[in-house]
Structure formats: C-alpha cells, structure tokens
Design a protein around this motif. Structure first.
Motif, PDB file in Angstrom:
ATOM      1  N   SER A 230     -45.717 -88.195  41.180  1.00  0.00           N
ATOM      2  CA  SER A 230     -46.021 -87.155  40.199  1.00  0.00           C
ATOM      3  C   SER A 230     -46.566 -85.935  40.924  1.00  0.00           C
TER       4      SER A 230
ATOM      5  N   LYS B 286     -53.586 -82.515  36.066  1.00  0.00           N
ATOM      6  CA  LYS B 286     -52.511 -82.156  35.140  1.00  0.00           C
ATOM      7  C   LYS B 286     -51.195 -82.537  35.818  1.00  0.00           C
ATOM      8  N   VAL B 287     -50.372 -83.332  35.144  1.00  0.00           N
ATOM      9  CA  VAL B 287     -49.080 -83.733  35.700  1.00  0.00           C
ATOM     10  C   VAL B 287     -48.046 -82.669  35.345  1.00  0.00           C
ATOM     11  N   LEU B 288     -47.416 -82.121  36.382  1.00  0.00           N
ATOM     12  CA  LEU B 288     -46.426 -81.064  36.200  1.00  0.00           C
ATOM     13  C   LEU B 288     -45.007 -81.617  36.112  1.00  0.00           C
ATOM     14  N   GLU B 289     -44.734 -82.645  36.937  1.00  0.00           N
ATOM     15  CA  GLU B 289     -43.410 -83.278  36.928  1.00  0.00           C
ATOM     16  C   GLU B 289     -43.499 -84.645  37.582  1.00  0.00           C
ATOM     17  N   GLU B 290     -42.478 -85.473  37.327  1.00  0.00           N
ATOM     18  CA  GLU B 290     -42.397 -86.803  37.923  1.00  0.00           C
ATOM     19  C   GLU B 290     -41.035 -86.958  38.570  1.00  0.00           C
TER      20      GLU B 290
ATOM     21  N   LYS C 126     -53.430 -92.510  31.853  1.00  0.00           N
ATOM     22  CA  LYS C 126     -53.783 -91.618  30.743  1.00  0.00           C
ATOM     23  C   LYS C 126     -55.159 -91.959  30.193  1.00  0.00           C
TER      24      LYS C 126
ATOM     25  N   SER D 107     -51.585 -83.990  26.474  1.00  0.00           N
ATOM     26  CA  SER D 107     -50.614 -85.013  26.868  1.00  0.00           C
ATOM     27  C   SER D 107     -50.269 -84.980  28.353  1.00  0.00           C
ATOM     28  N   ASP D 108     -50.480 -83.866  29.025  1.00  0.00           N
ATOM     29  CA  ASP D 108     -50.164 -83.788  30.452  1.00  0.00           C
ATOM     30  C   ASP D 108     -51.376 -84.060  31.344  1.00  0.00           C
TER      31      ASP D 108
END
Length: 173
Positions: free
Chosen positions: A57, A48-52, A104, A18-19
């Motif tokens: 991002s 890989k998305v760590l935070e937004e 995604k 999901s990330d």
C-alpha cells in the motif's frame, strides 16, 4: 497480589475516513518507490492509504518533524512514530508498506502494546488509563517507572507511544 485490569482504553469507538488505516505491526518497514527500506513506523500510527498494488500500500503520512529524520504527532517529539534511515523527514511524506502491516481497526493496532502495558505495569500497582494524564506527564511517569518495571529502553518507548497516543491531549484522546 492480584490487581484488576481496567477496561480497555478505547471505550468510545472513534470513526475515521475510509482511507485511514493504522500500523498493525510493532515496527513496520517504510519503503521507497523502488520498495527499498528507508525507515520504520511504529504500531498504531495513523496513515492515509493512497493506492494498493501487489500486497503493498502506498501511504501518506502527515507529521510534525522532530529532529531531521524523525516525525511525531506533536512538535516537541512526543508520540514519536516514524524514524527514517537516510531521508529527511517532511510534514507530508509518501511511502510503500506491506498491506498486511495495516488495519482499519484502531483497537487491533494498539492491542498488543496495551496488553504489554498492563502486564508490565500491574505487577506492582493498579494500571492507569492513558487519558488520566497528558503526553508530557506520561513521559515523566513512564521514564520514572522504567527501572521498577525492569523494561528496556525500547519497551519503555513502546509503552510511552501507547500512553501518549491516548493521553488527555493525545492524538486519539
């Protein structure tokens, strides 16, 4: 002469955590912690998305270093997907990127370059599916056809990244 276009490359739906996201833009800016440009990353690159935060991002990139400021999915530099201006590349790196430059959906990330490939390469012959050859083979084939296709070095590199990403030994085979 009309040559049929083969079915879309991504015949089998791949699933990712999901990330995991993919770069949607042909080239997207990589930003440091102060949101200053430090390099660029190419369409289709997996991150890989760590935070937004506020339209940006924070991403983590896992790569094999090729040269001092370039990274790729393979040790010999095939499928090069990021170039840094002044920073040294590392196996794991964090950057900020505009959230709008991510998707995604892997098919969306490669759609524009896939269309460009088929438009460029089917004017003389039937297109080949990327999985028909290895990354190394695609490097030779695309380089050999560049003059016939009348494409620039940048366009050749774009097609090559796509073909190598889905090659028989590619990242998304």
């Amino acid at each position: 002469m009309f040559l049929p276009t083969p079915p879309k490359t991504q015949e089998v739906k791949q699933s990712f955590a999901s990330d995991i996201f993919f770069v949607l833009d042909e080239k997207a800016l990589l930003l440091d912690e102060h949101k200053k440009p430090v390099g660029q990353i190419f369409e289709g690159s997996k991150v890989k998305v760590l935070e937004e935060s506020k339209g940006f991002s924070k991403i983590e990139i896992t790569a094999k270093v090729f040269d001092k400021n370039k990274a790729a999915f393979t040790a010999n530099g095939e499928f090069l997907y990021l170039v840094l201006d002044k920073l040294a590349a590392k196996e794991k790196m964090n950057f900020w990127i505009k959230t709008s430059a991510l998707t995604k959906n892997i098919e969306d990330a490669f759609e524009a370059v896939e269309v460009f490939y088929y438009d460029s390469c089917t004017s003389c012959h039937a297109a080949h599916a990327p999985k028909e050859h290895s990354m190394e083979d695609w490097d030779a084939y695309v380089s050999a056809m560049q003059m016939n296709a009348k494409i620039t070095d940048e366009q050749k590199d774009r097609i090559l990244r796509f073909m190598q990403a889905f090659a028989s030994d590619g990242e998304f085979k």
